[in-house]
Write a protein that holds these residues in place. Structure first.
Motif, PDB file in Angstrom:
ATOM      1  N   PRO A  64       0.862  -1.275  -0.105  1.00 28.00           N
ATOM      2  CA  PRO A  64      -0.147   0.015   0.004  1.00 28.00           C
ATOM      3  C   PRO A  64       0.842   1.187   0.227  1.00 28.00           C
ATOM      4  N   VAL A  65       0.167   2.303  -0.322  1.00 30.87           N
ATOM      5  CA  VAL A  65       1.021   3.634  -0.376  1.00 30.87           C
ATOM      6  C   VAL A  65       0.289   4.615   0.772  1.00 30.87           C
ATOM      7  N   THR A  66       1.038   5.630   1.190  1.00 29.08           N
ATOM      8  CA  THR A  66       0.516   6.434   2.131  1.00 29.08           C
ATOM      9  C   THR A  66       0.425   7.692   1.588  1.00 29.08           C
ATOM     10  N   LEU A  67      -0.769   8.759   1.691  1.00 28.04           N
ATOM     11  CA  LEU A  67      -0.984   9.991   1.486  1.00 28.04           C
ATOM     12  C   LEU A  67      -0.813  10.745   2.730  1.00 28.04           C
ATOM     13  N   THR A  68      -0.418  11.951   2.480  1.00 26.40           N
ATOM     14  CA  THR A  68      -0.121  12.837   3.780  1.00 26.40           C
ATOM     15  C   THR A  68      -0.690  14.349   3.489  1.00 26.40           C
ATOM     16  N   CYS A  69      -1.193  14.722   4.357  1.00 28.27           N
ATOM     17  CA  CYS A  69      -1.829  16.312   4.003  1.00 28.27           C
ATOM     18  C   CYS A  69      -1.761  17.011   5.564  1.00 28.27           C
ATOM     19  N   ARG A  70      -1.025  18.008   5.566  1.00 32.21           N
ATOM     20  CA  ARG A  70      -0.686  18.830   6.567  1.00 32.21           C
ATOM     21  C   ARG A  70      -1.055  20.347   6.346  1.00 32.21           C
ATOM     22  N   SER A  71      -1.900  20.991   7.444  1.00 35.00           N
ATOM     23  CA  SER A  71      -2.444  21.955   7.430  1.00 35.00           C
ATOM     24  C   SER A  71      -2.447  22.907   8.496  1.00 35.00           C
ATOM     25  N   THR A  72      -2.255  24.459   8.511  1.00 37.51           N
ATOM     26  CA  THR A  72      -2.476  25.308   9.833  1.00 37.51           C
ATOM     27  C   THR A  72      -3.204  26.346   9.269  1.00 37.51           C
ATOM     28  N   PRO A  73      -3.809  27.200  10.133  1.00 32.29           N
ATOM     29  CA  PRO A  73      -4.535  26.520  11.223  1.00 32.29           C
ATOM     30  C   PRO A  73      -5.912  25.702  10.825  1.00 32.29           C
ATOM     31  N   ALA A  74      -6.168  24.591  11.399  1.00 35.04           N
ATOM     32  CA  ALA A  74      -7.253  23.651  11.035  1.00 35.04           C
ATOM     33  C   ALA A  74      -7.941  22.966  12.127  1.00 35.04           C
ATOM     34  N   THR A  75      -9.212  23.032  12.262  1.00 39.24           N
ATOM     35  CA  THR A  75      -9.857  22.337  13.185  1.00 39.24           C
ATOM     36  C   THR A  75     -10.226  21.066  12.824  1.00 39.24           C
ATOM     37  N   GLN A  76     -10.272  20.742  11.316  1.00 41.22           N
ATOM     38  CA  GLN A  76     -10.466  19.105  11.056  1.00 41.22           C
ATOM     39  C   GLN A  76     -10.040  19.222   9.739  1.00 41.22           C
ATOM     40  N   ILE A  77      -9.317  17.882   9.413  1.00 42.40           N
ATOM     41  CA  ILE A  77      -9.145  17.624   8.066  1.00 42.40           C
ATOM     42  C   ILE A  77      -9.405  16.090   7.720  1.00 42.40           C
ATOM     43  N   TYR A  78     -10.079  16.138   6.454  1.00 36.62           N
ATOM     44  CA  TYR A  78     -10.571  14.817   5.856  1.00 36.62           C
ATOM     45  C   TYR A  78     -10.180  14.471   4.475  1.00 36.62           C
ATOM     46  N   PHE A  79     -10.026  13.130   3.859  1.00 39.23           N
ATOM     47  CA  PHE A  79      -9.609  12.980   2.752  1.00 39.23           C
ATOM     48  C   PHE A  79     -10.925  12.506   1.906  1.00 39.23           C
ATOM     49  N   LYS A  80     -10.955  12.898   0.524  1.00 39.95           N
ATOM     50  CA  LYS A  80     -12.188  12.585   0.012  1.00 39.95           C
ATOM     51  C   LYS A  80     -11.348  11.703  -1.334  1.00 39.95           C
ATOM     52  N   CYS A  81     -11.757  10.638  -1.829  1.00 38.99           N
ATOM     53  CA  CYS A  81     -11.150   9.707  -2.883  1.00 38.99           C
ATOM     54  C   CYS A  81     -12.336   9.517  -3.767  1.00 38.99           C
ATOM     55  N   ASN A  82     -12.012  10.026  -4.764  1.00 34.07           N
ATOM     56  CA  ASN A  82     -12.917   9.480  -6.180  1.00 34.07           C
ATOM     57  C   ASN A  82     -14.282  10.192  -5.557  1.00 34.07           C
ATOM     58  N   GLY A  83     -14.381  11.232  -5.059  1.00 33.55           N
ATOM     59  CA  GLY A  83     -15.627  12.127  -4.881  1.00 33.55           C
ATOM     60  C   GLY A  83     -16.626  11.486  -3.602  1.00 33.55           C
ATOM     61  N   GLU A  84     -15.744  10.698  -2.723  1.00 35.81           N
ATOM     62  CA  GLU A  84     -16.324   9.988  -1.479  1.00 35.81           C
ATOM     63  C   GLU A  84     -15.609  10.151  -0.553  1.00 35.81           C
ATOM     64  N   TRP A  85     -16.070  10.509   0.782  1.00 31.72           N
ATOM     65  CA  TRP A  85     -15.212  10.810   1.917  1.00 31.72           C
ATOM     66  C   TRP A  85     -14.691   9.259   2.457  1.00 31.72           C
ATOM     67  N   VAL A  86     -13.520   9.411   3.185  1.00 33.74           N
ATOM     68  CA  VAL A  86     -12.740   8.357   3.641  1.00 33.74           C
ATOM     69  C   VAL A  86     -13.274   8.381   4.989  1.00 33.74           C
ATOM     70  N   HIS A  87     -13.599   7.056   5.671  1.00 37.01           N
ATOM     71  CA  HIS A  87     -14.011   6.976   6.948  1.00 37.01           C
ATOM     72  C   HIS A  87     -13.127   7.459   7.821  1.00 37.01           C
ATOM     73  N   GLN A  88     -13.588   7.867   8.997  1.00 36.99           N
ATOM     74  CA  GLN A  88     -12.832   8.706   9.796  1.00 36.99           C
ATOM     75  C   GLN A  88     -11.750   7.988  10.515  1.00 36.99           C
ATOM     76  N   ASP A  89     -12.210   6.467  10.705  1.00 36.01           N
ATOM     77  CA  ASP A  89     -11.440   5.522  11.338  1.00 36.01           C
ATOM     78  C   ASP A  89      -9.983   5.262  10.526  1.00 36.01           C
ATOM     79  N   ASP A  90     -10.189   5.557   9.564  1.00 36.27           N
ATOM     80  CA  ASP A  90      -9.048   5.199   8.489  1.00 36.27           C
ATOM     81  C   ASP A  90      -7.920   6.354   8.470  1.00 36.27           C
ATOM     82  N   HIS A  91      -8.239   7.378   9.110  1.00 30.84           N
ATOM     83  CA  HIS A  91      -7.294   8.703   9.325  1.00 30.84           C
ATOM     84  C   HIS A  91      -6.564   8.358  10.614  1.00 30.84           C
ATOM     85  N   LEU A  92      -5.058   8.975  10.177  1.00 30.03           N
ATOM     86  CA  LEU A  92      -4.271   9.032  11.404  1.00 30.03           C
ATOM     87  C   LEU A  92      -3.839  10.308  11.929  1.00 30.03           C
TER      88      LEU A  92
END
Length: 915
Positions: A64-92
């Motif tokens: 598998p490959v790992t995608l990383t996203c870093r932002s400031t200031p942010a209250t929350q960050i989520y990934f969206k893949c092919n138009g669908e939100w990635v489940h919050q339990d899959d986020h680190l």
């Protein structure tokens, strides 16, 4: 702004109500403490911006490959893949504070697997992006595309071999296989990577083609296109580029002198096709190399005397002179000068001679004449005295010479006893310093030992066993026979002549050097033809007790006995005869001989052929499909064949290639003239089957021709590809040597090598040195099969002498005994052998029997054959004896026995007397 309630429930509030709600109620809209955060009031008006955005990635195999996203200031960050939100339990999620700005930093990572990407089947590409929220608004990152990496196996276009002229441009095309990411391409020449930066003669285009700007001789080779990416590395088939050189004429020499001495004749001039010399199949020069022109030579004019002049007046010496000149005609154009005197003198008469007064000069003349007469008289007297004195001394010497002979009497020299070494007369010195290369020194240490024991027949065998074609020894007067470890005392030529006179042996050659024979009984023995790799092992008990056989072993010459070969069949071994045929054997003998196949049974259908009594050949065994019930069984090793045979006769291995990958081993041997007194020098290249018997014959023939070995033999695999074998010589120093061949190479036809009809295939390269003082020769000899593999040999030697040491193997210094009978023919003593067989023949529950012995000796492939014999251990030991005749280590066999766990291993320590 959008927030998340629960996993994916959106809430819509105005910005003011949301801030009040967060401050006073402390409510987290997502319902997850790990995905949201409350910002300090000082940063409420800032939009989030990305410090790290997801990048494009490739999935290699199942990693598998790992995608990383870093932002400031942010209250929350989520990934969206092919138009669908990635489940919050899959986020680190990780939170830190920027020390420079005191702003909170949120980093989120997710893993994308191969299964997730493959589920989106039918879409163009799989992408992901992250969305960051703050109290002021949202921001979206760039899209990261995730692709499954691969590289196909087959090239869309592979390079093709070419033959190009010198300095011609060469284009080799290559379209790599389809792949993600796109494959990078590199080129190799003879497995070495081509770097256009180091060699500007190479250029690789943007579409991966290789361009050789100007073909050089060094650019001849095998070119391979290599495609690689992060997944795999693929190599195309090799394309052979052969750079040939078309011949060019040298400048004309000056016209020779006219052929006629007088009158009309001819004169000529010449040129050679050496500017450049054609190479690698290049075309020879067109046109004449010699031109003739008519000429007229001026005839030579012989000189003639003019008339004599008048006599001169008489001079004071009472003589007068006259002369003539060679001017009628004068000699010209190589004519002869006048013969005779050009000046004559004559005494004058007394009347014409002027009178002179005799005075002191005449007196002096007379005195001188008297003195000379006296000197001559004294000299004569001295000579007479010296002669008489010498004669007296000579007579006294003759008279006293008898004293020298009184002390010498004739001496009788006893001949040396048989079996005792006696010095032989010295040989005259050889004609060449290098003649030792082809000289076999006699073995002066061979002794004959007798097996002490009687071999008297226990029963009268005359009525039970009749052998018309196989001669037996006549019994001694006392009914016993003596076996010898070594050559028999009878004349070898007489034995071969006696065999060849038999009806069945009419094809047996009268070749004593390639025949060995001996007399054997139930104790067995061994026959060996030196320097051929051919031997016959007669195990103990193979000859029935009470029988005595006179057995021979010979190798047939191909020109004397030819096998009928058809299709892709080829002879892989020498044709060997052992006999006499029809003798009764209690157990199989083992015939060992060389073969020249690549020893890969997947490439061959190898058959054993035998000549029957009518002289026709028949198949008696197919390798790999042996039946234990048949009288023949074969073990094929890398270079040797071990044949178990219960019948004697004329045998040979014949192979039929199953596909073009089958190859024969050829031995390439180079010879040259031992002496070179002329400008011409010959190099002979032999291409023969890689068997010792053929090599021995070539060495013997070259020794008779006076040749010398100039390099160690080389091995070349010759494939069943229907292509001829080419040989050529390159890189000779043009200032000292030149080739007299008109073509750039020589060829040996494929079928001449494959069917083996011609035994001594060779090519002769005739070279010419420009000066007799030139002795050093350096060149390259290339031998290759057309559109196949080849070899190049560097030659560097002195044609006048050769001081390099040559291994004794190449000198045919095999002085081993040709016949050994009785216990001395075996490594394992007879008593020890019987104890081993009795210990291992009986089956053992834990497998510590003959089966484990076969495994330890790496003979487990022949288990079925061993099991079919009454004593499997005895057959295994027979094979061990045949394999380790020269290099056998009895202690190693003892170690194997100890490993099996048999206490009988200690029996190797028994004394010779006990054995």
């Amino acid at each position: 702004m959008p927030l998340l309630l629960g996993p994916f429930v959106r809430c819509r509030f105005s910005a003011t109500l949301l801030v009040l709600w967060l401050v006073f109620a402390g409510f987290t809209c997502t319902g997850s403490e790990h995905a949201t955060a409350t910002l300090p009031a000082a940063f409420n008006d800032l939009l989030p911006h990305f410090l790290v955005e997801p990048e494009d990635e490739f999935i290699v195999k199942n990693k598998p490959v790992t995608l990383t996203c870093r932002s400031t200031p942010a209250t929350q960050i989520y990934f969206k893949c092919n138009g669908e939100w990635v489940h919050q339990d899959d986020h680190l999620i990780e939170r830190t504070i920027d020390p420079a700005t005191a702003l909170p930093i949120m980093q989120v990572t997710i893993d994308i697997t191969r299964q997730q990407v493959e589920k989106i089947f039918g879409l163009d590409e799989y992408w992901c992006q992250c969305v960051a929220w703050s109290t002021t608004g949202t921001q979206k990152s760039q899209k990261a595309y995730i692709r499954i990496a691969y590289l196909r196996k087959n090239f869309e276009e592979e390079p093709q071999g070419k033959e190009v002229a010198l300095d011609q441009e060469v284009l080799l095309r290559c379209h790599p296989p389809e792949g993600v990411p796109q494959a990078e391409v590199e080129w190799q020449r003879n497995e070495d990577v081509i770097n256009p930066g180091n060699d500007l003669n190479f250029f690789i285009t943007t579409d991966h083609n290789l361009v050789i700007k100007k073909a050089r001789l060094a650019d001849t080779g095998n070119y391979t296109c290599v495609a690689k990416n992060i997944v795999a590395r693929r190599k195309s088939t090799s394309a052979t580029v052969l750079v040939y050189v078309n011949g060019g004429w040298s400048t004309w020499t000056t016209w020779s002198s006219c052929s006629a001495v007088c009158g009309r004749g001819w004169q000529k001039r010449s040129r050679s096709c050496t500017n450049p010399t054609p190479l690698n199949g290049g075309t020879s020069c067109e046109g004449q190399n010699v031109q003739k022109s008519a000429c007229v030579a001026t005839c030579p004019v012989d000189g003639g005397w003019s008339e004599w002049s008048k006599w001169s007046a008489c001079g004071a010496d009472c003589s007068m002179w006259r002369s003539r000149e060679c001017t009628q005609p004068s000699p010209g154009t190589g004519g002869k000068d006048c013969q005779g005197l050009d000046l004559q003198s004559l005494n004058c008469t007394s009347e014409q001679c002027p009178q002179t007064v005799s005075g002191a000069e005449d007196v002096a003349l007379y005195v001188g004449m008297v003195a000379v007469a006296l000197c001559l008289t004294l000299l004569l007297i001295v000579v007479v005295l010296v002669y008489r004195r010498k004669k007296e001394d000579l007579d006294s010497d003759v008279a006293d010479s008898s004293i020298l002979t009184t002390g010498f009497q004739p001496m009788g020299i006893k001949p040396s006893k048989p079996g005792v070494w006696a010095p032989r007369p010295r040989r005259p010195p050889p004609h060449s310093k290098n003649s030792h290369l082809l000289t076999i020194q006699p073995d002066l240490t061979t002794t004959t030992t007798s097996y002490q024991g009687t071999l008297r027949s226990r029963h009268d065998a005359t009525g039970k066993f009749s052998m018309t074609n196989g001669p037996l020894l006549d019994p001694l007067p006392n009914g016993s026979h003596t076996l010898h470890n070594g050559k028999l005392k009878s004349d070898p030529a007489e034995f071969v002549s006696r065999l060849s006179n038999q009806t069945y042996f009419k094809t047996l050659p009268r070749d004593v050097a390639n025949t060995s024979y001996g007399t054997f009984n139930f104790l067995g023995g061994r026959l060996t033809i030196p320097s051929t790799g051919i031997s016959l092992l007669i195990p103990p008990e193979a000859i029935p007790r009470g029988k005595i056989y006179e057995i021979y072993l010979t190798v047939q010459r191909k020109e004397d006995l030819r096998l009928p070969l058809a299709g892709c069949q080829t002879l892989l071994s020498p044709v060997v005869s052992c006999g006499p045929p029809g003798v009764v054997l209690s157990r199989p003998v083992i015939l060992s001989m060389d073969h020249c196949s690549d020893a890969c049974l997947d490439n061959w259908a190898v058959r054993l052929k035998k000549q029957n009594y009518e002289g026709t050949w028949e198949d008696v065994l197919l390798m790999g499909e042996e039946l234990v019930s048949e009288p023949y069984y074969c073990q094929l090793e890398a270079e040797t064949c071990r044949l178990f045979s219960e019948q004697l006769g004329t045998l040979a291995l014949v192979g039929e290639s199953l596909h073009m990958g089958a190859a024969k081993r050829l031995r390439l041997v180079l010879f040259s003239d031992a002496y070179c007194s002329t400008l011409e020098y010959n190099i002979r290249v032999y291409c023969m089957d890689d068997t010792q018997d053929v090599f021995k014959e070539v060495m013997q023939m070259e020794r008779q021709l006076g040749g010398r070995l100039i390099d160690e033999p080389h091995i070349l695999l010759f494939k069943d590809s229907y292509h001829n074998l080419r040989l050529s010589i390159h890189d000779m120093p043009q200032a000292h040597w030149r080739s007299k061949l008109l073509a750039g190479y020589q060829e040996i036809p494929f079928y001449h090598i494959w069917n083996g009809s011609q035994r001594y295939l060779h090519c002769t390269f005739t070279l010419e040195r420009l000066s007799l003082s030139t002795c050093e020769l350096t060149c390259q000899l290339c031998v290759w099969q057309v559109e196949g593999e080849g070899q190049s040999f560097s030659l560097d030697f002195n044609i006048a002498k050769d001081t390099r040491a040559v291994d004794a193997e190449f000198l045919l210094m095999d002085s081993s005994a040709t016949a050994l009978a009785g216990p001395s023919a075996f490594q394992i003593p007879y008593l020890i052998r019987q104890k081993i067989c009795s210990s291992l023949d009986a089956p053992c529950p834990n497998g510590a029997d003959w089966r484990m012995l076969a495994q330890r000796l790496k003979l487990e492939r022949h288990m079925r054959f061993f099991a079919s014999k009454a004593s499997p251990t005895s057959v295994i030991l027979d094979l061990w004896e045949a394999q380790h005749f020269y290099s056998g280590n009895i202690n190693q066999l003892a170690t194997v026995m100890a490993d099996i766990g048999k206490q009988e291993a200690m029996i190797f320590l028994v004394s010779d007397g006990e054995c």
